[in-house]
Design a protein around this motif. Structure first.
Motif, short mmCIF file in Angstrom:
data_model
loop_
_atom_site.label_atom_id
_atom_site.label_comp_id
_atom_site.label_asym_id
_atom_site.label_seq_id
_atom_site.Cartn_x
_atom_site.Cartn_y
_atom_site.Cartn_z
N CYS A 1 3.83 14.44 -2.44
CA CYS A 1 4.72 13.70 -3.35
C CYS A 1 4.52 14.23 -4.75
O CYS A 1 3.42 14.62 -5.13
CB CYS A 1 4.37 12.21 -3.36
SG CYS A 1 4.78 11.34 -1.86
N ASP A 2 5.59 14.21 -5.51
CA ASP A 2 5.48 14.49 -6.93
C ASP A 2 4.88 13.27 -7.62
O ASP A 2 4.96 12.15 -7.12
CB ASP A 2 6.85 14.80 -7.53
CG ASP A 2 7.46 16.07 -6.98
OD1 ASP A 2 6.75 16.87 -6.35
OD2 ASP A 2 8.68 16.26 -7.16
N LEU B 1 6.04 15.70 -15.05
CA LEU B 1 6.12 15.57 -13.60
C LEU B 1 5.21 16.62 -12.98
O LEU B 1 5.33 17.82 -13.30
CB LEU B 1 7.56 15.79 -13.12
CG LEU B 1 7.79 15.64 -11.63
CD1 LEU B 1 7.63 14.18 -11.21
CD2 LEU B 1 9.18 16.14 -11.25
N LEU B 2 4.30 16.17 -12.16
CA LEU B 2 3.39 17.07 -11.45
C LEU B 2 3.91 17.24 -10.04
O LEU B 2 3.87 16.32 -9.22
CB LEU B 2 1.97 16.48 -11.45
CG LEU B 2 1.40 16.09 -12.81
CD1 LEU B 2 0.05 15.40 -12.64
CD2 LEU B 2 1.27 17.31 -13.70
N LYS B 3 4.43 18.42 -9.76
CA LYS B 3 5.05 18.66 -8.45
C LYS B 3 3.98 18.81 -7.37
O LYS B 3 2.98 19.50 -7.56
CB LYS B 3 5.93 19.90 -8.51
CG LYS B 3 7.12 19.67 -9.44
CD LYS B 3 8.12 20.79 -9.34
CE LYS B 3 9.24 20.54 -10.29
NZ LYS B 3 10.40 19.95 -9.69
N LYS C 1 0.80 -1.23 0.00
CA LYS C 1 0.00 0.00 0.00
C LYS C 1 0.83 1.28 0.00
O LYS C 1 0.29 2.37 -0.16
CB LYS C 1 -1.00 0.00 1.16
CG LYS C 1 -0.41 0.02 2.52
CD LYS C 1 -1.53 -0.10 3.55
CE LYS C 1 -0.99 -0.04 4.95
NZ LYS C 1 -2.05 -0.15 5.94
N ARG C 2 2.14 1.16 0.07
CA ARG C 2 3.02 2.34 0.14
C ARG C 2 2.75 3.34 -0.98
O ARG C 2 2.69 4.55 -0.74
CB ARG C 2 4.48 1.89 0.09
CG ARG C 2 5.45 3.03 0.08
CD ARG C 2 6.87 2.55 0.10
NE ARG C 2 7.77 3.68 0.01
CZ ARG C 2 8.99 3.60 -0.45
NH1 ARG C 2 9.50 2.43 -0.83
NH2 ARG C 2 9.75 4.66 -0.52
N PHE C 3 2.59 2.86 -2.20
CA PHE C 3 2.40 3.75 -3.34
C PHE C 3 0.97 3.73 -3.88
O PHE C 3 0.73 4.21 -4.99
CB PHE C 3 3.38 3.42 -4.46
CG PHE C 3 4.82 3.73 -4.12
CD1 PHE C 3 5.23 5.03 -3.87
CD2 PHE C 3 5.76 2.72 -4.05
CE1 PHE C 3 6.54 5.33 -3.57
CE2 PHE C 3 7.08 2.99 -3.76
CZ PHE C 3 7.48 4.30 -3.50
N LEU C 4 0.03 3.18 -3.12
CA LEU C 4 -1.36 3.16 -3.57
C LEU C 4 -2.06 4.44 -3.19
O LEU C 4 -1.70 5.11 -2.21
CB LEU C 4 -2.10 1.97 -2.96
CG LEU C 4 -1.63 0.58 -3.41
CD1 LEU C 4 -2.48 -0.50 -2.75
CD2 LEU C 4 -1.68 0.45 -4.91
N SER C 5 -3.09 4.76 -3.93
CA SER C 5 -3.89 5.95 -3.66
C SER C 5 -4.46 5.90 -2.25
O SER C 5 -4.88 4.84 -1.78
CB SER C 5 -5.05 6.02 -4.66
OG SER C 5 -5.98 6.99 -4.27
N PHE D 1 3.53 7.67 -8.22
CA PHE D 1 4.27 8.36 -7.17
C PHE D 1 5.74 8.44 -7.56
O PHE D 1 6.33 7.42 -7.97
CB PHE D 1 4.22 7.57 -5.85
CG PHE D 1 2.95 7.68 -5.07
CD1 PHE D 1 2.95 8.35 -3.84
CD2 PHE D 1 1.77 7.11 -5.51
CE1 PHE D 1 1.79 8.43 -3.09
CE2 PHE D 1 0.62 7.18 -4.77
CZ PHE D 1 0.62 7.86 -3.55
N ALA D 2 6.33 9.63 -7.44
CA ALA D 2 7.77 9.74 -7.63
C ALA D 2 8.44 8.80 -6.63
O ALA D 2 8.02 8.70 -5.48
CB ALA D 2 8.22 11.19 -7.41
N GLY D 3 9.43 8.07 -7.06
CA GLY D 3 10.09 7.11 -6.19
C GLY D 3 9.60 5.69 -6.36
O GLY D 3 10.24 4.75 -5.87
N ASN D 4 8.50 5.50 -7.06
CA ASN D 4 7.99 4.14 -7.29
C ASN D 4 8.69 3.58 -8.53
O ASN D 4 8.10 3.43 -9.60
CB ASN D 4 6.47 4.16 -7.45
CG ASN D 4 5.87 2.77 -7.49
OD1 ASN D 4 6.58 1.78 -7.60
ND2 ASN D 4 4.56 2.71 -7.40
N THR D 5 9.97 3.28 -8.37
CA THR D 5 10.80 2.88 -9.50
C THR D 5 10.33 1.58 -10.15
O THR D 5 10.45 1.43 -11.36
CB THR D 5 12.28 2.75 -9.09
OG1 THR D 5 12.37 1.83 -7.99
CG2 THR D 5 12.85 4.11 -8.67
#
Length: 163
Positions: A153-154, A141-143, A25-29, A121-125
């Protein structure tokens, strides 16, 4: 073997287990409830997963995650936003790329959608790699576009023309 299917009542327990894993769930909405309860899973199976083209990802007969395309409206009617997640035990096996390919096929066969996009999410490589392997291009990129748990988060925007 991977297949996309509709969600079933039997998926509820695994949904609760998977969607309470902090790594999943770290990068989930943040629209996905936390903690995720059996009532949340019931709503998802019976109602939430009926919106757009939303499918369970099944691997060798077991629920592995979810993937979907939510069509836009009005001037965005020929576009859809995609989203997906996998249970942690299915990470790193190429499953998300295969699921995206199956979703593309379904969208192409059953809709008049010509463009798909994803917001990451920025960082979700890992998700970025999945999108790039699937032919998506970085479009911007949406800052500070995402606000989750008190933090901004971007967001990377990725797009793909499919028709």
């Amino acid at each position: 073997m991977l297949r996309l299917r509709n969600f079933k009542q039997e998926d509820k327990t695994l949904l609760v287990n998977y969607l309470n894993n902090p790594d999943v769930k770290r990068f989930l909405s943040p629209k996905i409830p936390s903690p995720y309860t059996i009532n949340d899973a019931r709503w998802w199976v019976e109602e939430g997963s009926k919106v757009g083209i939303t499918r369970a990802i099944e691997v060798d007969g077991q629920l592995a995650g979810s993937i979907g395309a939510l069509p836009g409206q009005f001037e965005y009617a020929k576009s859809a936003e995609i989203g997906y997640w996998l249970a942690k035990e299915f990470w790193g096996k190429g499953i998300a790329v295969k699921a995206l390919s199956a979703l593309f096929n379904e969208v192409q066969l059953n809709t008049d959608i010509v463009r798909l996009h994803a917001v990451v999410f920025a960082g979700n490589t890992q998700s970025i790699k999945v999108l790039e392997k699937s032919g998506f291009e970085h479009e911007g990129l949406l800052k500070k576009a995402i606000y989750k748990q008190g933090t901004f988060c971007d967001a990377g925007v990725y797009g793909k023309i499919i028709n």
